[in-house]
Motif scaffolding. Structure first.
Motif, PDB file in Angstrom:
ATOM      1  N   GLU A 158       0.814  -1.207   0.000  1.00  0.00           N
ATOM      2  CA  GLU A 158       0.000   0.000   0.000  1.00  0.00           C
ATOM      3  C   GLU A 158       0.853   1.265   0.000  1.00  0.00           C
ATOM      4  O   GLU A 158       1.861   1.343   0.699  1.00  0.00           O
ATOM      5  N   GLY A 159       0.424   2.231  -0.789  1.00  0.00           N
ATOM      6  CA  GLY A 159       1.061   3.540  -0.799  1.00  0.00           C
ATOM      7  C   GLY A 159       2.306   3.650  -1.667  1.00  0.00           C
ATOM      8  O   GLY A 159       2.836   4.741  -1.843  1.00  0.00           O
ATOM      9  N   ARG A 160       2.775   2.551  -2.218  1.00  0.00           N
ATOM     10  CA  ARG A 160       3.965   2.634  -3.069  1.00  0.00           C
ATOM     11  C   ARG A 160       3.610   3.325  -4.391  1.00  0.00           C
ATOM     12  O   ARG A 160       2.510   3.190  -4.906  1.00  0.00           O
ATOM     13  N   ALA A 161       4.588   4.039  -4.907  1.00  0.00           N
ATOM     14  CA  ALA A 161       4.403   4.812  -6.137  1.00  0.00           C
ATOM     15  C   ALA A 161       4.409   3.903  -7.356  1.00  0.00           C
ATOM     16  O   ALA A 161       5.118   2.898  -7.391  1.00  0.00           O
ATOM     17  N   TYR A 162       3.616   4.316  -8.370  1.00  0.00           N
ATOM     18  CA  TYR A 162       3.676   3.605  -9.644  1.00  0.00           C
ATOM     19  C   TYR A 162       3.368   4.542 -10.794  1.00  0.00           C
ATOM     20  O   TYR A 162       2.759   5.604 -10.622  1.00  0.00           O
ATOM     21  N   ALA A 163       3.806   4.114 -11.970  1.00  0.00           N
ATOM     22  CA  ALA A 163       3.497   4.781 -13.229  1.00  0.00           C
ATOM     23  C   ALA A 163       3.385   3.708 -14.294  1.00  0.00           C
ATOM     24  O   ALA A 163       3.761   2.547 -14.065  1.00  0.00           O
ATOM     25  N   THR A 164       2.863   4.064 -15.464  1.00  0.00           N
ATOM     26  CA  THR A 164       2.687   3.109 -16.543  1.00  0.00           C
ATOM     27  C   THR A 164       3.164   3.679 -17.868  1.00  0.00           C
ATOM     28  O   THR A 164       3.046   4.878 -18.126  1.00  0.00           O
ATOM     29  N   LEU A 165       3.697   2.779 -18.699  1.00  0.00           N
ATOM     30  CA  LEU A 165       4.082   3.075 -20.072  1.00  0.00           C
ATOM     31  C   LEU A 165       3.475   1.973 -20.931  1.00  0.00           C
ATOM     32  O   LEU A 165       3.814   0.801 -20.752  1.00  0.00           O
ATOM     33  N   ILE A 166       2.573   2.332 -21.831  1.00  0.00           N
ATOM     34  CA  ILE A 166       1.867   1.359 -22.657  1.00  0.00           C
ATOM     35  C   ILE A 166       2.190   1.626 -24.126  1.00  0.00           C
ATOM     36  O   ILE A 166       2.058   2.756 -24.593  1.00  0.00           O
TER      37      ILE A 166
END
Length: 162
Positions: free
Chosen positions: A83-91
């Motif tokens: 919980e609370g960890r950062a994320y981002a996405t590249l599609i």
């Protein structure tokens, strides 16, 4: 001195576009980068990361099967632990990429991850069977955006912003 944060860049690629985006994100993240292919990812590895960039192609309106398999292996073992960890996405997408994006966001919501960068969807306009199966070249601007995403997440983790 605090140890360098670990930014896992979890990726899968079929035609090279997502691999190029993952490598660019890793270049931007520098020493924090931890490139992990979806086929090798294990729950303990995801648990050992401080943040994530998820990189994959959209196939048939969904994230690629091997990326989904990586999430399938890790989802329940990590529930309640990230919980609370950062994320981002590249599609990497042939048209809109929204289906893969929605799937990853639903998984991230279940894990209670925190999106810290806007989604990056690279539309490569592959619409014929031949174009879809062909090796891809990612536009320079998209690689710059992937590098900047990696750099921003690594710096945010290093500074304790997320």
């Amino acid at each position: 001195m605090a140890p360098e944060p670990r930014l896992m860049i979890l990726w899968h690629s079929r035609t090279g576009a997502s691999a190029a985006l993952a490598r660019a994100a890793a270049e931007g993240a520098g020493p924090a980068a931890w490139l992990v292919g979806a086929g090798e990812a294990e729950p303990a590895m995801l648990l050992a990361a401080d943040g994530y960039i998820f990189v994959c192609p959209e196939n048939l309106g969904s994230m690629s099967g091997l990326m989904k398999e990586a999430f399938d292996r890790a989802y329940y073992p990590l529930l309640g632990q990230v919980e609370g960890r950062a994320y981002a996405t590249l599609i990497a997408a042939g048209s809109d990429g929204e289906g893969a994006q929605r799937q990853i966001d639903r998984i991230a919501t279940g894990w209670r991850l925190k999106r810290v960068a806007p989604p990056v969807i690279v539309n490569l306009a592959a619409q014929t069977p031949e174009a879809i199966a062909a090796p891809k070249t990612v536009p320079h601007a998209a690689l710059v955006q992937a590098r900047e995403t990696g750099a921003a997440l690594a710096e945010g983790l290093r500074l304790g912003l997320f």
